[in-house]
Each structure stands twice: as C-alpha cells, then as structure tokens.
Design a protein around this motif. Structure first.
Motif, PDB file in Angstrom:
ATOM      1  N   ARG A  87       0.854  -1.188   0.000  1.00 29.16           N
ATOM      2  CA  ARG A  87       0.000   0.000   0.000  1.00 29.16           C
ATOM      3  C   ARG A  87       0.894   1.244   0.000  1.00 29.16           C
ATOM      4  NH1 ARG A  87      -5.307  -1.088   1.072  1.00 29.16           N
ATOM      5  NH2 ARG A  87      -5.707  -3.072   2.103  1.00 29.16           N
ATOM      6  N   THR A  88       0.460   2.248  -0.753  1.00 35.48           N
ATOM      7  CA  THR A  88       1.141   3.540  -0.742  1.00 35.48           C
ATOM      8  C   THR A  88       0.082   4.610  -0.491  1.00 35.48           C
ATOM      9  OG1 THR A  88       0.852   4.029  -3.095  1.00 35.48           O
ATOM     10  CG2 THR A  88       2.782   2.685  -2.486  1.00 35.48           C
ATOM     11  N   LEU A 106      -2.307   1.030  -4.435  1.00 35.66           N
ATOM     12  CA  LEU A 106      -1.530  -0.203  -4.408  1.00 35.66           C
ATOM     13  C   LEU A 106      -0.389  -0.122  -5.411  1.00 35.66           C
ATOM     14  CD1 LEU A 106      -4.592  -2.617  -4.393  1.00 35.66           C
ATOM     15  CD2 LEU A 106      -3.161  -2.023  -2.427  1.00 35.66           C
ATOM     16  N   ARG A 107       0.735  -0.775  -5.090  1.00 36.14           N
ATOM     17  CA  ARG A 107       1.900  -0.736  -5.979  1.00 36.14           C
ATOM     18  C   ARG A 107       2.638  -2.061  -5.915  1.00 36.14           C
ATOM     19  NH1 ARG A 107       6.159   4.110  -6.080  1.00 36.14           N
ATOM     20  NH2 ARG A 107       4.592   4.818  -7.566  1.00 36.14           N
ATOM     21  N   THR A 108       3.153  -2.486  -7.074  1.00 37.02           N
ATOM     22  CA  THR A 108       4.045  -3.637  -7.120  1.00 37.02           C
ATOM     23  C   THR A 108       5.151  -3.364  -8.121  1.00 37.02           C
ATOM     24  OG1 THR A 108       4.168  -6.054  -7.184  1.00 37.02           O
ATOM     25  CG2 THR A 108       2.852  -4.988  -8.919  1.00 37.02           C
ATOM     26  N   GLU A 109       6.198  -4.135  -7.998  1.00 37.95           N
ATOM     27  CA  GLU A 109       7.306  -4.076  -8.935  1.00 37.95           C
ATOM     28  C   GLU A 109       7.469  -5.479  -9.515  1.00 37.95           C
ATOM     29  OE1 GLU A 109      11.815  -3.118  -8.193  1.00 37.95           O
ATOM     30  OE2 GLU A 109      10.536  -1.405  -7.677  1.00 37.95           O
ATOM     31  N   VAL A 110       7.531  -5.567 -10.841  1.00 40.38           N
ATOM     32  CA  VAL A 110       7.682  -6.862 -11.504  1.00 40.38           C
ATOM     33  C   VAL A 110       8.844  -6.791 -12.489  1.00 40.38           C
ATOM     34  CG1 VAL A 110       5.232  -7.468 -11.261  1.00 40.38           C
ATOM     35  CG2 VAL A 110       5.991  -6.303 -13.321  1.00 40.38           C
ATOM     36  N   PHE A 111       9.362  -7.937 -12.842  1.00 34.44           N
ATOM     37  CA  PHE A 111      10.476  -8.007 -13.783  1.00 34.44           C
ATOM     38  C   PHE A 111       9.992  -8.621 -15.087  1.00 34.44           C
ATOM     39  CE2 PHE A 111      12.187  -7.836  -9.573  1.00 34.44           C
ATOM     40  CZ  PHE A 111      13.148  -6.860  -9.700  1.00 34.44           C
ATOM     41  N   SER A 119      -6.224   4.643  -6.012  1.00 33.06           N
ATOM     42  CA  SER A 119      -7.594   4.547  -5.509  1.00 33.06           C
ATOM     43  C   SER A 119      -8.557   5.160  -6.518  1.00 33.06           C
ATOM     44  CB  SER A 119      -7.717   5.276  -4.175  1.00 33.06           C
ATOM     45  OG  SER A 119      -6.819   4.731  -3.248  1.00 33.06           O
ATOM     46  N   SER A 120      -9.569   4.416  -6.888  1.00 33.12           N
ATOM     47  CA  SER A 120     -10.642   4.865  -7.787  1.00 33.12           C
ATOM     48  C   SER A 120     -10.182   5.214  -9.194  1.00 33.12           C
ATOM     49  CB  SER A 120     -11.387   6.069  -7.198  1.00 33.12           C
ATOM     50  OG  SER A 120     -11.897   5.756  -5.936  1.00 33.12           O
ATOM     51  N   GLU A 121      -9.038   4.698  -9.619  1.00 35.53           N
ATOM     52  CA  GLU A 121      -8.564   4.939 -10.981  1.00 35.53           C
ATOM     53  C   GLU A 121      -8.074   3.626 -11.591  1.00 35.53           C
ATOM     54  OE1 GLU A 121      -5.737   8.145 -11.395  1.00 35.53           O
ATOM     55  OE2 GLU A 121      -6.582   9.142  -9.639  1.00 35.53           O
ATOM     56  N   GLN A 122      -7.890   3.632 -12.895  1.00 32.63           N
ATOM     57  CA  GLN A 122      -7.388   2.450 -13.581  1.00 32.63           C
ATOM     58  C   GLN A 122      -5.912   2.220 -13.267  1.00 32.63           C
ATOM     59  OE1 GLN A 122      -9.422   4.137 -17.190  1.00 32.63           O
ATOM     60  NE2 GLN A 122      -9.170   2.008 -17.842  1.00 32.63           N
ATOM     61  N   ALA A 123      -5.517   0.952 -13.280  1.00 32.11           N
ATOM     62  CA  ALA A 123      -4.119   0.592 -13.050  1.00 32.11           C
ATOM     63  C   ALA A 123      -3.262   1.170 -14.168  1.00 32.11           C
ATOM     64  CB  ALA A 123      -3.971  -0.920 -13.016  1.00 32.11           C
ATOM     65  N   VAL A 157      -1.532  -7.665   0.453  1.00 28.39           N
ATOM     66  CA  VAL A 157      -1.334  -6.536   1.354  1.00 28.39           C
ATOM     67  C   VAL A 157      -2.064  -6.744   2.678  1.00 28.39           C
ATOM     68  CG1 VAL A 157      -0.822  -4.862  -0.457  1.00 28.39           C
ATOM     69  CG2 VAL A 157      -3.165  -5.118   0.341  1.00 28.39           C
ATOM     70  N   ASN A 158      -3.141  -7.498   2.671  1.00 24.94           N
ATOM     71  CA  ASN A 158      -3.878  -7.735   3.910  1.00 24.94           C
ATOM     72  C   ASN A 158      -3.165  -8.737   4.823  1.00 24.94           C
ATOM     73  OD1 ASN A 158      -5.883  -5.902   3.342  1.00 24.94           O
ATOM     74  ND2 ASN A 158      -7.189  -7.396   2.330  1.00 24.94           N
ATOM     75  N   LEU A 159      -2.198  -9.486   4.296  1.00 28.42           N
ATOM     76  CA  LEU A 159      -1.431 -10.419   5.112  1.00 28.42           C
ATOM     77  C   LEU A 159      -0.310  -9.721   5.877  1.00 28.42           C
ATOM     78  CD1 LEU A 159      -1.114 -13.485   2.739  1.00 28.42           C
ATOM     79  CD2 LEU A 159      -2.510 -13.296   4.798  1.00 28.42           C
ATOM     80  N   ARG A 160       0.009  -8.515   5.486  1.00 27.90           N
ATOM     81  CA  ARG A 160       1.140  -7.799   6.102  1.00 27.90           C
ATOM     82  C   ARG A 160       0.714  -6.994   7.289  1.00 27.90           C
ATOM     83  NH1 ARG A 160       4.701  -6.272   0.856  1.00 27.90           N
ATOM     84  NH2 ARG A 160       4.593  -8.325   0.031  1.00 27.90           N
TER      85      ARG A 160
END
Length: 89
Positions: free
Chosen positions: A26-27, A31-36, A48-52, A86-89
């Motif tokens: 969460r930021t 929500l944010r992730t980093e992928v390779f 929040s409330s916008e497209q990814a 994120v809910n597990l953290r």
C-alpha cells in the motif's frame, strides 16, 4: 517530464506479471508492485478509484517514466490479486 508510451503487447505482459506478483504494498496513492519483464523492473500502480497503470521502468540505463493504462477488467483483476497480499502484512 516526458512519459514514454509503451507498446500494448509489452504492457499486457507487464500487467500479466503483476497479476501473479506477491510484492504488492500500500502507498499513499493506492496499491503498488514491482515486476520483472524483458530485462527491466516495472512499477505498476493501482491508484484509488482509478485504472491501473505502469508508471516506471528501471534497467541498465536507469529509470524512465513510462505510461500504459490498463482497462477496467485488468484493473479489477489486479486489485483482486493485490488485496490478499497486502492484507497479510
């Protein structure tokens, strides 16, 4: 600041990688992730409330602002994938 539009096929591959990411956090924006993918580290945000959207890529030459916006179906899928992590953290 210039944002480079990335090809839709590359964006689809990055969003697909984000769907299976276990690195969501969460930021203040959402929500944010980093992928390779394809030699780059990509940052995917789901505000929040916008497209990814894909907002950055980082590689050998440093980071770049990039842009690619997901459709709503992909955005909902990303939220569904991110929330259990994120809910597990």
């Amino acid at each position: 600041m210039r944002h480079e539009q990335i090809p839709s096929s590359e964006a689809a591959a990055v969003f697909a990688a984000a769907l299976i990411s276990r690195a969501w956090k969460r930021t203040s924006r959402g929500l944010r992730t980093e992928v390779f993918h394809d030699g780059y580290s990509w940052t995917v945000d789901v505000p929040s409330s916008e497209q990814a959207e894909i907002v950055y890529r980082d590689g050998y030459g440093g980071w770049e602002n990039v842009t690619a916006v997901a459709d709503w179906t992909t955005t909902v899928g990303l939220v569904d994938a991110a929330l259990p992590v994120v809910n597990l953290r």
